[in-house]
Write an enzyme that holds these catalytic residues in place. Sequence first.
Site, short mmCIF file in Angstrom:
data_model
loop_
_atom_site.label_atom_id
_atom_site.label_comp_id
_atom_site.label_asym_id
_atom_site.label_seq_id
_atom_site.Cartn_x
_atom_site.Cartn_y
_atom_site.Cartn_z
N CYS A 121 -5.38 80.77 34.25
CA CYS A 121 -5.17 80.13 35.56
C CYS A 121 -3.88 80.62 36.22
CB CYS A 121 -5.12 78.61 35.40
SG CYS A 121 -6.65 77.93 34.75
N HIS A 153 -16.95 75.85 29.32
CA HIS A 153 -16.86 77.30 29.14
C HIS A 153 -15.93 77.72 28.02
CE1 HIS A 153 -12.99 78.46 31.27
NE2 HIS A 153 -13.10 77.19 31.60
#
Length: 374
Positions: free
Chosen positions: A321, A197
């Site tokens: 994240c 991605h």
Amino acid sequence: MLYLDSAATTPVRPEVLEAMLPYYTRWFGNPSSHHTVGEAAAGALADARSRVARVLGMRASDVVFTSGGTEANNLAVKGIALAAHGKRHVVTTPIEHESILESADYLARLHGFDVTLAPVDHVARLTTQALEQSLRDDTALVSFGFANNEVGTIQDAAALAAAAHGRGIPVHLDAVQAAGWLALRDTGADAISIAGHKLGAPKGTGALAVRGRVPLEPLLHGGGQERGRRSGTEDVAGAVGLAVALDLAESERAEASVRVSALRDAFIADALGRVPRARLTGDPVHRLPGTASFTFEGVSGEAVLLELERRGVVSSSGSACAAGSDEPSHVLTAMGVRPEVAQTAVRFTFAHDASFDPAMLAAAVEASVAAVTG
């Protein structure tokens, strides 16, 4: 909208979607099935494996398809370390992605490993001297990122790998951010992680390539797929998408690096010249073409991000994240940035196909000026 958060994720490329579609519809078979539909899927999987291996400078049999970069990093750190019987020491750095740091912590907590975090300098570079001083006779693995996901600093992977190999220690290279920007064939690494991605493939696609001479303990057990290293029915369409995206990025890499580096440098110069208290983070020279990261001392990074988005510019404070965390960036604090300053960080990251009108980039700088000056 001006999207400047490509280090977090990228849109799926049309060529990738087109290549994947047949393996969701006509050739949807299980690649382990011995019939026409299954064999078609198996052929596509084998072709994808070869294409990924070619870009990474590995053999097709070295490639293990995963669900993304996090799984690839977990498999590398845990799998190589646990397979190194009799050795209970791992070396990494304090600026790595959480998937590496937490994998190392897992080894320490549950398997009795010692973990050494080799220090980096103020621009996030790991020197061969710092690495060599961290190595021991019982070191099972050295793991580090080719390019940092927050500040974009590039490591001298070949020199660091040579230092570890001089002691007979395998090296894992997290190339999730580097893929598509940097050459991956001649790094000297024994294992390389990538994620689709970041390259225009779907989320949930990735790979770990591990040279055949390096033992690897699997994390997932079951049917023995991926030569016993990662059990579970393979995502054929995802593997095809990853291979196509990686091929495209590699073919465009040289031109994109030059073009995007020029955009990045103009943006950095404009921001440093016009935004009060803006400070560039990371190495000013050894940096990913698409990364420009700053701190704005005395101003909340979240306030800058909100003003940017209000004006149509999307960026981030660092790793996606760690989004929502109140803690200062562990990358910046490891570089010696004070915690209160680290909390003012903003990261702008450009895509491989970036070709913005200068006025659009100027708008991002104007938004930063407005946020900082109130």
